[in-house]
Enzyme design. Structure first.
Site, PDB file in Angstrom:
ATOM      1  N   LYS A 127       0.842  -1.206   0.000  1.00  0.00           N
ATOM      2  CA  LYS A 127       0.000   0.000   0.000  1.00  0.00           C
ATOM      3  C   LYS A 127       0.871   1.248   0.000  1.00  0.00           C
ATOM      4  CE  LYS A 127      -3.829  -2.407   2.096  1.00  0.00           C
ATOM      5  NZ  LYS A 127      -4.440  -2.910   3.320  1.00  0.00           N
ATOM      6  N   GLN A 171      -5.005  -1.854   9.506  1.00  0.00           N
ATOM      7  CA  GLN A 171      -4.850  -3.143   8.838  1.00  0.00           C
ATOM      8  C   GLN A 171      -5.529  -4.241   9.662  1.00  0.00           C
ATOM      9  OE1 GLN A 171      -3.558  -3.541   5.829  1.00  0.00           O
ATOM     10  NE2 GLN A 171      -3.574  -5.751   5.769  1.00  0.00           N
ATOM     11  N   ASP A 194     -11.403   2.856   4.120  1.00  0.00           N
ATOM     12  CA  ASP A 194     -11.759   1.441   3.988  1.00  0.00           C
ATOM     13  C   ASP A 194     -13.274   1.263   3.841  1.00  0.00           C
ATOM     14  OD1 ASP A 194      -9.852  -0.576   3.864  1.00  0.00           O
ATOM     15  OD2 ASP A 194      -9.355  -0.431   5.999  1.00  0.00           O
TER      16      ASP A 194
HETATM   17  N1  LIG Z   1      -8.109  -2.630   6.719  1.00  0.00           N
HETATM   18  C1  LIG Z   1      -7.834  -3.468   5.707  1.00  0.00           C
HETATM   19  N2  LIG Z   1      -8.179  -3.129   4.448  1.00  0.00           N
HETATM   20  C2  LIG Z   1      -7.904  -3.972   3.397  1.00  0.00           C
HETATM   21  O1  LIG Z   1      -8.211  -3.643   2.226  1.00  0.00           O
HETATM   22  C3  LIG Z   1      -7.248  -5.217   3.672  1.00  0.00           C
HETATM   23  C4  LIG Z   1      -6.928  -5.507   5.003  1.00  0.00           C
HETATM   24  N3  LIG Z   1      -7.248  -4.642   5.992  1.00  0.00           N
HETATM   25  N4  LIG Z   1      -6.312  -6.657   5.312  1.00  0.00           N
HETATM   26  C5  LIG Z   1      -5.832  -7.551   4.269  1.00  0.00           C
HETATM   27  C6  LIG Z   1      -6.753  -7.519   3.074  1.00  0.00           C
HETATM   28  C7  LIG Z   1      -6.198  -8.161   1.837  1.00  0.00           C
HETATM   29  N5  LIG Z   1      -6.055  -7.097   0.874  1.00  0.00           N
HETATM   30  C8  LIG Z   1      -5.429  -7.271  -0.356  1.00  0.00           C
HETATM   31  C9  LIG Z   1      -5.041  -6.220  -1.163  1.00  0.00           C
HETATM   32  C10 LIG Z   1      -4.357  -6.428  -2.353  1.00  0.00           C
HETATM   33  C11 LIG Z   1      -4.032  -7.702  -2.773  1.00  0.00           C
HETATM   34  C12 LIG Z   1      -3.252  -7.910  -4.035  1.00  0.00           C
HETATM   35  O2  LIG Z   1      -2.862  -6.965  -4.707  1.00  0.00           O
HETATM   36  N6  LIG Z   1      -2.987  -9.177  -4.429  1.00  0.00           N
HETATM   37  C13 LIG Z   1      -2.206  -9.553  -5.616  1.00  0.00           C
HETATM   38  C14 LIG Z   1      -1.277 -10.717  -5.300  1.00  0.00           C
HETATM   39  C15 LIG Z   1      -0.150 -10.368  -4.402  1.00  0.00           C
HETATM   40  C16 LIG Z   1       0.813 -11.544  -4.221  1.00  0.00           C
HETATM   41  O3  LIG Z   1       1.311 -12.066  -5.222  1.00  0.00           O
HETATM   42  O4  LIG Z   1       1.073 -11.897  -3.060  1.00  0.00           O
HETATM   43  C17 LIG Z   1      -3.123 -10.048  -6.722  1.00  0.00           C
HETATM   44  O5  LIG Z   1      -4.221 -10.549  -6.419  1.00  0.00           O
HETATM   45  O6  LIG Z   1      -2.726  -9.960  -7.868  1.00  0.00           O
HETATM   46  C18 LIG Z   1      -4.423  -8.760  -2.003  1.00  0.00           C
HETATM   47  C19 LIG Z   1      -5.132  -8.543  -0.818  1.00  0.00           C
HETATM   48  C20 LIG Z   1      -6.481  -5.942   1.434  1.00  0.00           C
HETATM   49  N7  LIG Z   1      -6.921  -6.113   2.674  1.00  0.00           N
END
Ligand SMILES: Nc1nc(=O)c2c([nH]1)NC[C@@H]1CN(c3ccc(C(=O)N[C@@H](CCC(=O)O)C(=O)O)cc3)C=[N+]21
Length: 367
Positions: A127, A171, A194
């Site tokens: 982020k 988070q 969020d």
């Molecule tokens: N307050 C809060 N707000 C959130 O928005 C929040 C959170 N907590 N806790 C965790 C989860 C999870 N999350 C993700 C964001 C981006 C990818 C992302 O970009 N993933 C890549 C893969 C990354 C990799 O290869 O490891 C993709 O899907 O292409 C994944 C998961 C936001 N979250």
């Protein structure tokens, strides 16, 4: 490990999503789906004769949004979330710079991380990098696992008052000794990028009311549909999963877009029968490869929110990521599908940046 990346997206309710019996092995917490074996305990498809008539305006080969069709035996368009997220980040970069030039204000995002979960640390780092890439200031606070709720609250209250902060993200998941509800309630709704504050969710649920922020992942799903030229109005949509942060707000958003919605969850009987009626499926349960071919109406559009690590010796990390939907099978039946990774994940981060920008614009009355 299987709960590593997405445990917070599968609330305690969705984590109980087990009546869907799958053929699976668990090794060190990772889940394997015996891909080519037909689904167990799930009745075969009733009808696969009627193709849905979802309109996809974008041309398949020239659009960066929907890439070319796949190889033999597959027909679905691949919705490239990474490419769409890049386009959105470029738009945000331009707006951030226009705002800075016009009124000298740079949007700021505060991210608070409690404890040292590796996955959370990675997300926070991503982020921060994303903020840098569009010119948004980021402020990071890391608190030790054993911090008190009051210590965390003090940081939130400080950010609520800080004029250089326009968005606050705590988070998730928080350590178990902390009360998530009272923490999320403490974030000023004007800075709740969020969209998890109950007032924002409440407004999302009401006709004629507007939330200040919409949760990033569901907003990213809808944005992907829009930018892929997929018509939502009048369609049947099924959301699989009812978590507060994805499933429930995704259903509310689809309804606001004039879809007729059904929510399939851990207590739903014959989930595959209901899901098979959908023109649009959004799956957010955190169960690898749960949605199989016979859950999918031919021609349906599938947005796969799940990001599930499964053990893979061939991958350098020792695991790879898969969605809730059995991708190879979906590619054969659906008209369009999001990949994992590279689908909804990058959109979530793009929407966080977008929410932070609109917050700064609103707080400074900048159009
Ligand atoms: N307050 C809060 N707000 C959130 O928005 C929040 C959170 N907590 N806790 C965790 C989860 C999870 N999350 C993700 C964001 C981006 C990818 C992302 O970009 N993933 C890549 C893969 C990354 C990799 O290869 O490891 C993709 O899907 O292409 C994944 C998961 C936001 N979250």
């Amino acid at each position: 490990m299987s709960s590593m990346l997405f445990s917070d997206y599968s609330s305690s309710t969705t984590a109980r999503f087990l009546p869907f019996r799958r053929s699976r092995l668990r090794v060190d917490g990772a889940v394997f789906c015996r891909r080519l074996v037909g689904p167990l305990h799930v009745r075969p498809p009733i009808s696969v004769s009627l193709r849905t008539t979802l309109t996809v305006h974008s041309s398949s080969s020239s659009s960066p949004v929907i890439s070319a069709t796949m190889g033999t035996g597959t027909s679905a368009k691949i919705i490239d979330g990474k490419a769409v997220a890049k386009i959105i980040r470029d738009e945000i970069t331009a707006e951030v710079s226009r705002m800075k030039d016009a009124i000298g204000i740079v949007p700021g995002l505060a991210v608070v991380l409690v404890g040292d979960r590796k996955d959370s640390a990675t997300y926070v780092r991503n982020k921060k990098k994303a903020c840098e890439s569009v010119g948004i200031n980021s402020f990071e606070v890391r608190l030790p696992e054993d911090s008190s709720e009051q210590e965390l609250l003090n940081f939130i209250l400080g950010f609520n008052e800080d004029p250089s902060v326009h968005g606050i993200l705590v988070q998730l998941p928080l350590p178990s000794h902390m009360d998530e509800q009272s923490i999320l309630n403490a974030v000023s709704i004007e800075k709740d990028v969020d969209g998890f504050h109950p007032l924002n969710i409440g407004r999302l649920a009401m006709r004629g009311r507007e939330p200040l922020f919409v949760p990033c992942t569901p907003k990213g799903c809808i944005e992907l549909l829009h930018r892929s030229g997929i018509v939502i109005k009048g369609k049947r949509a099924v959301v699989i999963g009812r978590s507060n942060i994805v499933g429930m707000p995704a259903a509310l958003l689809l309804q606001r877009e004039d879809a007729s919605i059904s929510i399939v969850h851990s207590r739903t009987q014959n989930p595959e029968d209901i899901t098979r009626q959908a023109d649009i499926i959004i799956s957010a349960v955190g169960q690898p490869n749960m949605v199989r071919e016979n859950w999918i109406k031919p021609g349906a559009v599938i947005i796969d929110v799940g990001i599930n690590p499964v053990q893979d010796e061939k991958s350098p990390r020792g695991y790879r990521l898969v969605g809730d939907v059995c991708y190879e099978e979906a590619c054969k039946v659906a008209s369009a599908v999001t990949p994992v990774p590279g689908g909804v994940g990058p959109m979530t981060i793009a929407m966080l940046l977008s929410n932070t920008l609109s917050s700064a614009k609103r707080l400074h009355n900048f159009q």
